[in-house]
Design an enzyme around this catalytic site. Structure first.
Site, PDB file in Angstrom:
ATOM      1  N   ASN A   1      16.606  49.739  11.651  1.00  0.00           N
ATOM      2  CA  ASN A   1      16.804  48.496  10.897  1.00  0.00           C
ATOM      3  C   ASN A   1      18.097  48.569  10.080  1.00  0.00           C
ATOM      4  O   ASN A   1      18.093  48.707   8.857  1.00  0.00           O
ATOM      5  CB  ASN A   1      15.592  48.216  10.002  1.00  0.00           C
ATOM      6  CG  ASN A   1      15.603  46.799   9.453  1.00  0.00           C
ATOM      7  OD1 ASN A   1      16.625  46.116   9.472  1.00  0.00           O
ATOM      8  ND2 ASN A   1      14.449  46.371   8.949  1.00  0.00           N
TER       9      ASN A   1
ATOM     10  N   GLU B   1      10.709  53.331   2.346  1.00  0.00           N
ATOM     11  CA  GLU B   1      10.944  53.780   3.715  1.00  0.00           C
ATOM     12  C   GLU B   1      11.381  52.573   4.518  1.00  0.00           C
ATOM     13  O   GLU B   1      10.890  51.470   4.310  1.00  0.00           O
ATOM     14  CB  GLU B   1       9.668  54.353   4.361  1.00  0.00           C
ATOM     15  CG  GLU B   1       9.202  55.662   3.800  1.00  0.00           C
ATOM     16  CD  GLU B   1       8.138  55.524   2.728  1.00  0.00           C
ATOM     17  OE1 GLU B   1       7.792  56.525   2.096  1.00  0.00           O
ATOM     18  OE2 GLU B   1       7.669  54.382   2.492  1.00  0.00           O
TER      19      GLU B   1
ATOM     20  N   TYR C   1      20.031  47.765   1.356  1.00  0.00           N
ATOM     21  CA  TYR C   1      19.595  48.738   0.356  1.00  0.00           C
ATOM     22  C   TYR C   1      20.778  49.575  -0.148  1.00  0.00           C
ATOM     23  O   TYR C   1      20.891  49.835  -1.348  1.00  0.00           O
ATOM     24  CB  TYR C   1      18.495  49.637   0.925  1.00  0.00           C
ATOM     25  CG  TYR C   1      17.258  48.887   1.346  1.00  0.00           C
ATOM     26  CD1 TYR C   1      16.709  47.896   0.529  1.00  0.00           C
ATOM     27  CD2 TYR C   1      16.645  49.128   2.562  1.00  0.00           C
ATOM     28  CE1 TYR C   1      15.577  47.188   0.917  1.00  0.00           C
ATOM     29  CE2 TYR C   1      15.510  48.422   2.954  1.00  0.00           C
ATOM     30  CZ  TYR C   1      14.989  47.460   2.127  1.00  0.00           C
ATOM     31  OH  TYR C   1      13.878  46.762   2.507  1.00  0.00           O
TER      32      TYR C   1
ATOM     33  N   ALA D   1      10.481  41.062   2.885  1.00  0.00           N
ATOM     34  CA  ALA D   1      10.368  40.267   4.110  1.00  0.00           C
ATOM     35  C   ALA D   1      10.903  38.856   3.881  1.00  0.00           C
ATOM     36  O   ALA D   1      10.564  38.217   2.892  1.00  0.00           O
ATOM     37  CB  ALA D   1       8.910  40.191   4.547  1.00  0.00           C
ATOM     38  N   VAL D   2      11.716  38.402   4.818  1.00  0.00           N
ATOM     39  CA  VAL D   2      12.237  37.034   4.800  1.00  0.00           C
ATOM     40  C   VAL D   2      11.914  36.428   6.157  1.00  0.00           C
ATOM     41  O   VAL D   2      12.142  37.051   7.203  1.00  0.00           O
ATOM     42  CB  VAL D   2      13.763  37.010   4.544  1.00  0.00           C
ATOM     43  CG1 VAL D   2      14.314  35.599   4.676  1.00  0.00           C
ATOM     44  CG2 VAL D   2      14.072  37.581   3.164  1.00  0.00           C
TER      45      VAL D   2
END
Length: 184
Positions: A116, A111, A123, A78-79
């Site tokens: 997204n 996951e 990834y 998370a950013v």
């Protein structure tokens, strides 16, 4: 060019308020304080955070993985929305993978929401491949999750990739006016 310092550190209970603020900004309050405290207390959980003394936001980003047998199961990358597209997500992913490698783990999995695309692209940039799909995985809207998999963390080729990624990430951070001052 003036660079802002960026510090990566292992999160602790003293960071709980900042963790909850970041969770709220990124996920709308996905995990509770008790949930994060369990992560911090667990010997099988690694929770890393990015901080900058020059920012009014305490915690700019965080990442977490669980060690399950010989696997790093990445649960969070998370950013803070104000810091998207500055290389912080790839820095977090790099350090999660490096930490997993240092722990002797052999593979990584996660996951991600099927919608997204930015995260999926990140990834895939690191070599994750699609391993499957979990239908209706996300409870808030019934969206599917894509299962991504990265094998061979202990192979010499992967260690070479890590070294390569580190130099790319440091350059990308500098281009976004960040200077990584230390790492765990």
């Amino acid at each position: 060019m003036i660079l802002s310092s960026l510090e990566l550190k292992t999160l602790t209970s003293s960071d709980l308020t900042a963790i909850l603020e970041l969770d709220l900004a990124c996920f709308g309050g996905l995990w509770t304080m008790e949930g994060y405290q369990r992560e911090l207390d667990s010997p099988n959980s690694d929770l890393l955070g990015l901080f900058s003394p020059q920012s009014s936001i305490n915690l700019l980003g965080m990442g977490c993985f669980w060690s399950i047998l010989e696997e790093a199961h990445i649960t969070i990358v998370a950013v803070h929305p104000q810091y998207h597209r500055q290389g912080l997500g790839q820095a977090l992913l790099y350090f999660l993978l490096k930490t997993a490698c240092d722990r002797g783990l052999e593979r990584a999995t996660l996951e991600v929401r099927a919608s997204n695309l930015a995260a999926i692209s990140l990834y895939q940039k690191f070599g994750f491949q699609t391993a499957g799909r979990r239908r209706g995985y996300y409870q808030d809207n019934g969206e599917d999750a894509i299962i991504l998999w990265l094998p061979d963390l202990q192979y010499p080729q992967f260690h070479k990739k890590l070294h390569y990624w580190e130099s790319i990430i440091r350059d990308d951070l500098i281009n976004s006016h960040w200077s990584l001052v230390n790492s765990p």
